[in-house]
Write a protein that holds these residues in place. Sequence first.
Motif, PDB file in Angstrom:
ATOM      1  N   PHE A  96      -2.100  23.827   0.843  1.00 40.96           N
ATOM      2  CA  PHE A  96      -2.477  24.134   2.212  1.00 40.96           C
ATOM      3  C   PHE A  96      -2.162  25.578   2.577  1.00 40.96           C
ATOM      4  CE2 PHE A  96      -1.741  19.585   2.013  1.00 40.96           C
ATOM      5  CZ  PHE A  96      -2.899  19.102   2.584  1.00 40.96           C
ATOM      6  N   THR A 134       5.246  25.235   6.820  1.00 39.24           N
ATOM      7  CA  THR A 134       5.147  23.969   7.544  1.00 39.24           C
ATOM      8  C   THR A 134       4.646  22.844   6.649  1.00 39.24           C
ATOM      9  OG1 THR A 134       2.912  24.477   8.282  1.00 39.24           O
ATOM     10  CG2 THR A 134       4.697  25.129   9.731  1.00 39.24           C
ATOM     11  N   SER A 135       4.038  23.212   5.513  1.00 40.56           N
ATOM     12  CA  SER A 135       3.486  22.174   4.648  1.00 40.56           C
ATOM     13  C   SER A 135       4.509  21.579   3.696  1.00 40.56           C
ATOM     14  CB  SER A 135       2.312  22.725   3.849  1.00 40.56           C
ATOM     15  OG  SER A 135       1.275  23.108   4.720  1.00 40.56           O
ATOM     16  N   LEU A 136       5.668  22.215   3.599  1.00 40.52           N
ATOM     17  CA  LEU A 136       6.737  21.634   2.787  1.00 40.52           C
ATOM     18  C   LEU A 136       7.735  20.966   3.727  1.00 40.52           C
ATOM     19  CD1 LEU A 136       7.254  24.623   0.341  1.00 40.52           C
ATOM     20  CD2 LEU A 136       6.478  22.344  -0.312  1.00 40.52           C
ATOM     21  N   SER A 137       8.305  19.859   3.279  1.00 40.28           N
ATOM     22  CA  SER A 137       9.268  19.173   4.137  1.00 40.28           C
ATOM     23  C   SER A 137      10.548  19.992   4.250  1.00 40.28           C
ATOM     24  CB  SER A 137       9.592  17.800   3.562  1.00 40.28           C
ATOM     25  OG  SER A 137      10.795  17.329   4.124  1.00 40.28           O
ATOM     26  N   PRO A 138      10.999  20.252   5.479  1.00 42.66           N
ATOM     27  CA  PRO A 138      12.232  21.030   5.640  1.00 42.66           C
ATOM     28  C   PRO A 138      13.473  20.237   5.235  1.00 42.66           C
ATOM     29  CG  PRO A 138      11.450  20.273   7.770  1.00 42.66           C
ATOM     30  CD  PRO A 138      10.395  19.900   6.773  1.00 42.66           C
ATOM     31  N   TYR A 139      13.313  18.929   5.064  1.00 40.65           N
ATOM     32  CA  TYR A 139      14.475  18.067   4.861  1.00 40.65           C
ATOM     33  C   TYR A 139      14.802  17.790   3.396  1.00 40.65           C
ATOM     34  CZ  TYR A 139      13.318  17.134   9.709  1.00 40.65           C
ATOM     35  OH  TYR A 139      13.027  17.268  11.037  1.00 40.65           O
ATOM     36  N   MET A 168       4.409  25.300  -3.699  1.00 32.92           N
ATOM     37  CA  MET A 168       3.322  24.379  -3.342  1.00 32.92           C
ATOM     38  C   MET A 168       2.381  24.199  -4.524  1.00 32.92           C
ATOM     39  SD  MET A 168       2.829  22.928  -0.356  1.00 32.92           S
ATOM     40  CE  MET A 168       1.163  22.859   0.233  1.00 32.92           C
ATOM     41  N   ASP A 220      -0.392  27.021   5.195  1.00 29.61           N
ATOM     42  CA  ASP A 220       0.927  27.510   5.582  1.00 29.61           C
ATOM     43  C   ASP A 220       2.008  26.790   4.788  1.00 29.61           C
ATOM     44  OD1 ASP A 220       3.235  28.302   6.719  1.00 29.61           O
ATOM     45  OD2 ASP A 220       2.553  28.103   8.783  1.00 29.61           O
ATOM     46  N   ASP A 249       2.341  19.177   9.378  1.00 27.90           N
ATOM     47  CA  ASP A 249       1.724  19.559   8.107  1.00 27.90           C
ATOM     48  C   ASP A 249       2.408  18.901   6.909  1.00 27.90           C
ATOM     49  OD1 ASP A 249      -0.039  21.096   9.423  1.00 27.90           O
ATOM     50  OD2 ASP A 249       0.812  23.036   8.868  1.00 27.90           O
ATOM     51  N   TYR A 250       3.739  18.831   6.936  1.00 30.32           N
ATOM     52  CA  TYR A 250       4.405  18.333   5.723  1.00 30.32           C
ATOM     53  C   TYR A 250       4.213  16.835   5.537  1.00 30.32           C
ATOM     54  CZ  TYR A 250       8.415  16.894   8.588  1.00 30.32           C
ATOM     55  OH  TYR A 250       9.219  16.304   9.517  1.00 30.32           O
ATOM     56  N   PRO A 289      18.737  20.444   6.892  1.00 29.59           N
ATOM     57  CA  PRO A 289      19.410  21.486   6.114  1.00 29.59           C
ATOM     58  C   PRO A 289      19.241  22.885   6.705  1.00 29.59           C
ATOM     59  CG  PRO A 289      17.497  20.642   4.938  1.00 29.59           C
ATOM     60  CD  PRO A 289      17.712  19.756   6.118  1.00 29.59           C
ATOM     61  N   ARG A 290      18.285  23.052   7.629  1.00 30.35           N
ATOM     62  CA  ARG A 290      18.102  24.376   8.214  1.00 30.35           C
ATOM     63  C   ARG A 290      19.209  24.706   9.203  1.00 30.35           C
ATOM     64  NH1 ARG A 290      12.151  23.310  10.160  1.00 30.35           N
ATOM     65  NH2 ARG A 290      13.218  21.355  10.532  1.00 30.35           N
ATOM     66  N   HIS A 295      13.321  26.630   3.392  1.00 28.44           N
ATOM     67  CA  HIS A 295      13.651  27.772   4.254  1.00 28.44           C
ATOM     68  C   HIS A 295      14.424  28.849   3.500  1.00 28.44           C
ATOM     69  CE1 HIS A 295      17.386  25.402   4.736  1.00 28.44           C
ATOM     70  NE2 HIS A 295      17.958  26.570   4.911  1.00 28.44           N
ATOM     71  N   THR A 313       1.017  16.797   3.783  1.00 33.36           N
ATOM     72  CA  THR A 313       1.251  17.127   2.376  1.00 33.36           C
ATOM     73  C   THR A 313       1.734  15.898   1.613  1.00 33.36           C
ATOM     74  OG1 THR A 313       1.928  19.323   3.075  1.00 33.36           O
ATOM     75  CG2 THR A 313       2.422  18.709   0.814  1.00 33.36           C
ATOM     76  N   ARG A 335      12.665  11.016   9.489  1.00 34.55           N
ATOM     77  CA  ARG A 335      13.755  11.976   9.377  1.00 34.55           C
ATOM     78  C   ARG A 335      13.746  12.960  10.552  1.00 34.55           C
ATOM     79  NH1 ARG A 335      16.495  13.551   4.452  1.00 34.55           N
ATOM     80  NH2 ARG A 335      18.115  14.971   5.136  1.00 34.55           N
TER      81      ARG A 335
END
Lengths: 333, 326
Positions: free
Chosen positions: A97, A102-107, A165, A99, B223-224, B321-322, A154, B227, B245
């Motif tokens: 994708f 935002t397309s990867l999970s931050p968690y 990605m 961006d 978005d994620y 985690p951020r 991040h 994905t 989450r």
Amino acid sequence: MSTPFLSVQDLTVDFHTEDGVVHAVDGLSFGVEKGTTLGVVGESGSGKSVTALAVLGLHSPETAKMSGGILLDGRELIGAPRSVMERIRGNKAAMIFQDPLTSLSPYHTIGRQIGEVFRRHTGASRAAARDRAIEMLTRVGIPQPKLRVDDYPHQFSGGMRQRAMIAMALVCDPDLLIADEPTTALDVTVQAQILDLLRDLQEQTGTAIILITHDLGVVANTAHEVLVMYAGRAVERGTVREVLGEPHHPYTWGLLASMPRLSTPVDAPLRPVRGTPPSLINVPSGCPFHPRCDYPALAGPELCRTERPELSPRHGHGDACHLTLAQKQEIVR
Amino acid sequence: MLRFLTRRAIGAVLTLVIIAAVTFFLFFAVPADPARLACGKACPPELLEQARHNLGLDQPLFAQFTAWLTGIFAGRDYAGLGHCPAPCLGYSFVNRAPVLETILDRLPVTVSLTIGAAVIFLLFGVATGIVAALNQGRPLDKITSVSSLVGSSLQIYFVGTLALYFLVYENQILARPQYLPFTEDPLAWAAGLTLPWVVLSIIFTAGYTRMTRSTMVEQLGEDYVRTARAKGMKARSVTLRFALRGTLTTVITIFGVDLGALIGGAIITETTFGLQGLGRLSINAVTDSDLPVLMATVLVAAGAIIVFNIVVDALYAFIDPRVRLN
Ligand SMILES: Nc1ncnc2c1ncn2[C@@H]1O[C@H](COP(=O)(O)OP(=O)(O)OP(=O)(O)O)[C@@H](O)[C@H]1O
Ligand code: SF4
Ligand SMILES: [Mg+2]
């Protein structure tokens, strides 16, 4: 002529919204062969992303009504059960994708996000998936992959995220990769690196790639074939040399003219295609481009407004316009 | 983590001192004479003077406040009542009982009421919110949204009184609300609190349902999450591992605030069901001008809110985690 590896035939995607039915894709046909890249270009709202998501079956069946055919390796995807689509996605056909942040999970860590696709489709162990993630990060050129595999998105730079990605999309060696504006969010040097990476990986694996972009320069450098979309339809299709070198459709002329070139002086005004993109709820009759086109009079007094031009010829370099080849050549000269 | 906790603990103590000071001086802004109340109706002037002295009310205001404050850390001596060891919260103006004991006596009631209800409304609210979000626009979603609208417009004393009348007095379906210590008989403890739990939960669940639904719907559009679907993850794992989450961050914030507020005293609930918790205690302290008790209940309420805030902030770091704690 045999069916291409991915063959989209007469695809239609309608969204039922409160304002009315959005005809986002209307009678679109194209094919992509293994080892080749199809560049898809068109203004914002021309239906590029909707087409990409349709191929992977990512539209909600409640709002999006699809018809036509999407054949992947001879198998019909429209109407395929959800479990079948889940097996194909990320495995035979993958997507990256625009961006990557935002397309990867931050968690979840990068390694986990790459590894879980592999585990999901191969049943590999956690440890094997981690090794595979490190291997993929190495392949896409992330330095110190053994350390970075445990990083969160991040902690990555923009270019590295898009590499991650790509690693995630390619972890199961898909036969088809759809890249929806993969470089738009990145700066120019990183853009070039990512495109080089995609080309190298394609040489190694023979993946078929659909590259969606606004940037005709990117298409010229990376694609083999080009599809020009307007209002959810294909208006021109052919090889890069044909479409960019000898464009037939007035809309393609507009796109090419709007492109800044190295030779244009920096202060020369950018020339976007005249007028505004059409409404997809009330699509103009006949040729949807006619309200913005300079040549309807040339094609015939009422023809452009009343009759929809078909993409012709059916194979090779084709375009959807009522003008004759002779007229087009006359205009271009 | 340690640095975070130390910093926040210092902040918490300062905040509490300020809150205590404000409460203290506001109390004296209201013209009521605690000594007269403590002394009784027919109180001769010299006894009143004696009472005023014993309660420390003849001191300047600022000296009274510092005496109260040092009492907490170092204990203090009372004329006629002897030494009160640290942490000393003083003696009730009304019945001379040590305030600390009264608080420790009432706290389990409020904590039991809060924890029991919180478990119900958190689980139930989040679950219904998820179901609604996953069935967006379908009948199940509409039923949930209408019932949560009804739920959130209900009032505790209204529902509570109706429930008391029909379920307890008329039909004896549920036990009369009362507090029995958990340590003595867990079953009786639960039985005595079932009705207050349910009534409190009805009011709170609605909010959690709506909050969970709206955050979840937002998360599902991220978005994620797209994905994750594009990777071929199963629909259920997409919702639970990815969308939930992000939803939890919001839910935990509000949950922390609610818990803090409830520990401070579920005044209406306790009054409706005749439970002798901190909420009742604080209301009585206000009407009786019982300054030491009032100060203590304010301290507990504010302390609970502050502590849960710190816990929530620490939890963020685990969920996302951020978020870094320094
Ligand atoms: N879920 C949806 N519901 C309703 N309309 C939609 C939906 N998704 C897309 N559309 C509409 O379909 C049209 C085509 O959108 P699409 O995202 O495919 O454009 P695009 O060519 O990818 O544009 P861009 O270059 O800006 O990414 C737009 O008008 C958009 O508003
Ligand atoms: S068909 Fe007519 S309106 Fe459409 S592009 Fe050709 S000339 Fe223009
Ligand atoms: Mg798009």
